[in-house]
Design a protein around this motif. Structure first.
Motif, PDB file in Angstrom:
ATOM      1  N   ASP A  74       6.480   1.983 -36.502  1.00  0.00           N
ATOM      2  CA  ASP A  74       7.438   1.032 -37.061  1.00  0.00           C
ATOM      3  C   ASP A  74       8.663   1.748 -37.618  1.00  0.00           C
ATOM      4  O   ASP A  74       9.741   1.174 -37.698  1.00  0.00           O
ATOM      5  CB  ASP A  74       6.781   0.207 -38.172  1.00  0.00           C
ATOM      6  CG  ASP A  74       5.763  -0.764 -37.615  1.00  0.00           C
ATOM      7  OD1 ASP A  74       6.169  -1.693 -36.897  1.00  0.00           O
ATOM      8  OD2 ASP A  74       4.564  -0.591 -37.890  1.00  0.00           O
ATOM      9  N   LEU A  75       8.480   3.004 -38.002  1.00  0.00           N
ATOM     10  CA  LEU A  75       9.603   3.814 -38.481  1.00  0.00           C
ATOM     11  C   LEU A  75       9.347   5.282 -38.154  1.00  0.00           C
ATOM     12  O   LEU A  75       8.299   5.828 -38.492  1.00  0.00           O
ATOM     13  CB  LEU A  75       9.775   3.646 -39.998  1.00  0.00           C
ATOM     14  CG  LEU A  75      10.788   4.571 -40.668  1.00  0.00           C
ATOM     15  CD1 LEU A  75      12.173   4.416 -40.057  1.00  0.00           C
ATOM     16  CD2 LEU A  75      10.836   4.324 -42.169  1.00  0.00           C
ATOM     17  N   TYR A 123      13.556   2.287 -35.754  1.00  0.00           N
ATOM     18  CA  TYR A 123      12.811   1.180 -36.356  1.00  0.00           C
ATOM     19  C   TYR A 123      12.265   0.231 -35.289  1.00  0.00           C
ATOM     20  O   TYR A 123      12.903   0.028 -34.251  1.00  0.00           O
ATOM     21  CB  TYR A 123      13.723   0.333 -37.252  1.00  0.00           C
ATOM     22  CG  TYR A 123      14.426   1.064 -38.369  1.00  0.00           C
ATOM     23  CD1 TYR A 123      13.836   1.186 -39.632  1.00  0.00           C
ATOM     24  CD2 TYR A 123      15.696   1.595 -38.188  1.00  0.00           C
ATOM     25  CE1 TYR A 123      14.495   1.825 -40.670  1.00  0.00           C
ATOM     26  CE2 TYR A 123      16.361   2.234 -39.227  1.00  0.00           C
ATOM     27  CZ  TYR A 123      15.759   2.350 -40.456  1.00  0.00           C
ATOM     28  OH  TYR A 123      16.419   2.975 -41.488  1.00  0.00           O
ATOM     29  N   SER A 127       9.891  -4.170 -38.460  1.00  0.00           N
ATOM     30  CA  SER A 127      10.307  -3.446 -39.655  1.00  0.00           C
ATOM     31  C   SER A 127      11.740  -3.813 -40.039  1.00  0.00           C
ATOM     32  O   SER A 127      12.056  -3.942 -41.227  1.00  0.00           O
ATOM     33  CB  SER A 127      10.174  -1.934 -39.463  1.00  0.00           C
ATOM     34  OG  SER A 127      11.065  -1.452 -38.485  1.00  0.00           O
ATOM     35  N   ILE A 131      13.096  -5.329 -43.487  1.00  0.00           N
ATOM     36  CA  ILE A 131      14.127  -4.607 -44.241  1.00  0.00           C
ATOM     37  C   ILE A 131      15.263  -5.526 -44.668  1.00  0.00           C
ATOM     38  O   ILE A 131      15.681  -5.529 -45.821  1.00  0.00           O
ATOM     39  CB  ILE A 131      14.670  -3.433 -43.399  1.00  0.00           C
ATOM     40  CG1 ILE A 131      13.606  -2.330 -43.298  1.00  0.00           C
ATOM     41  CG2 ILE A 131      15.956  -2.872 -44.010  1.00  0.00           C
ATOM     42  CD1 ILE A 131      13.877  -1.321 -42.197  1.00  0.00           C
ATOM     43  N   ILE A 152       8.467  -0.468 -46.233  1.00  0.00           N
ATOM     44  CA  ILE A 152       7.641  -0.383 -45.027  1.00  0.00           C
ATOM     45  C   ILE A 152       6.243   0.115 -45.369  1.00  0.00           C
ATOM     46  O   ILE A 152       5.240  -0.366 -44.838  1.00  0.00           O
ATOM     47  CB  ILE A 152       8.322   0.518 -43.983  1.00  0.00           C
ATOM     48  CG1 ILE A 152       9.586  -0.177 -43.469  1.00  0.00           C
ATOM     49  CG2 ILE A 152       7.384   0.834 -42.814  1.00  0.00           C
ATOM     50  CD1 ILE A 152      10.392   0.641 -42.483  1.00  0.00           C
ATOM     51  N   ASN A 155       4.024  -2.570 -46.969  1.00  0.00           N
ATOM     52  CA  ASN A 155       3.565  -3.552 -45.988  1.00  0.00           C
ATOM     53  C   ASN A 155       2.638  -2.933 -44.940  1.00  0.00           C
ATOM     54  O   ASN A 155       2.314  -3.576 -43.942  1.00  0.00           O
ATOM     55  CB  ASN A 155       4.765  -4.219 -45.325  1.00  0.00           C
ATOM     56  CG  ASN A 155       5.399  -5.266 -46.219  1.00  0.00           C
ATOM     57  OD1 ASN A 155       5.033  -6.427 -46.184  1.00  0.00           O
ATOM     58  ND2 ASN A 155       6.344  -4.833 -47.049  1.00  0.00           N
ATOM     59  N   PHE A 157       3.022  -0.703 -42.697  1.00  0.00           N
ATOM     60  CA  PHE A 157       3.551  -0.433 -41.370  1.00  0.00           C
ATOM     61  C   PHE A 157       3.410   1.060 -41.082  1.00  0.00           C
ATOM     62  O   PHE A 157       3.251   1.869 -41.996  1.00  0.00           O
ATOM     63  CB  PHE A 157       5.020  -0.854 -41.271  1.00  0.00           C
ATOM     64  CG  PHE A 157       5.223  -2.351 -41.205  1.00  0.00           C
ATOM     65  CD1 PHE A 157       4.169  -3.236 -41.338  1.00  0.00           C
ATOM     66  CD2 PHE A 157       6.489  -2.871 -41.018  1.00  0.00           C
ATOM     67  CE1 PHE A 157       4.357  -4.610 -41.280  1.00  0.00           C
ATOM     68  CE2 PHE A 157       6.705  -4.241 -40.959  1.00  0.00           C
ATOM     69  CZ  PHE A 157       5.633  -5.115 -41.086  1.00  0.00           C
TER      70      PHE A 157
END
Length: 198
Positions: A74-75, A123, A127, A131, A152, A155, A157
């Motif tokens: 996700d990141l 990202y 995500s 954000i 993030i 949550n 992620f």
């Protein structure tokens, strides 16, 4: 202001590029949130954030994207503080500020990355949706980058980092000043209290 510059005119004429000019100069974080909000209007599922002055190397994008997709992240953060990373052309004051800010953020926020303030990131769509909904409430400067990481993480992620080569090519005066340093330190403390409430 690049609206009337040769670069601005080229970008405006290129139909494959969506170019936005913000008339009021705001913080780095607000620029990130602005760009992500605009990008959400497209149907893409992957979003890349990076500086446009070649401080972040475009040739790293392909490798980073492959890792991002393979690991279903996700990141993905390009970290300047991993063993294989390098930083060039930074002033001593900028290095000290960055090291201290990242140390404090790591101590208080406990996100498993070494670089909370580098803006070379990839990202996922979910995500970015999170954000733009949750971030930007404690400031509009570099603190937004740390706020994004914490949001993030809270949550649950998936986050990962990898080495990068950072070359400071910024023209003009540095945007880092005493006021920004104080705002960033206060922002990290605010994020800490957000973290312990969750």
């Amino acid at each position: 202001d690049t609206k009337n510059s040769s670069v601005g005119k080229i970008l405006q004429k290129n139909k494959k590029i969506k170019y936005f000019l913000r008339k009021n100069k705001k913080g780095r974080g607000s620029a990130v949130l602005y760009g992500l909000r605009k990008s959400l209007k497209n149907k893409c599922n992957t979003f890349i954030e990076m500086d446009a002055d070649f401080s972040h190397r475009p040739k790293e994008i392909k490798k980073n994207l492959n890792i991002f997709k393979k690991k279903k992240l996700d990141l993905l953060v390009s970290s300047r503080y991993l063993p294989d990373s390098k930083i060039y052309n930074w002033s001593i004051s900028r290095r000290i500020f960055s090291i201290l800010a990242n140390f404090l953020a790591k101590l208080l926020l406990r996100v498993k990355v070494t670089d909370y303030t580098n803006g070379f990131r990839i990202y996922s769509r979910r995500s970015v949706e999170l954000i733009v909904k949750k971030c930007g409430r404690i400031g509009d400067g570099f603190i937004v980058l740390s706020e994004i990481l914490l949001t993030i993480k809270l949550n649950k992620f998936k986050i990962r980092e990898l080495p990068t080569i950072f070359v400071n090519r910024k023209r003009g005066e540095s945007s880092v000043n005493f006021k920004l340093i104080i705002q960033s330190l206060i922002g990290i403390v605010k994020l800490y209290f957000i973290k312990i409430k969750n």
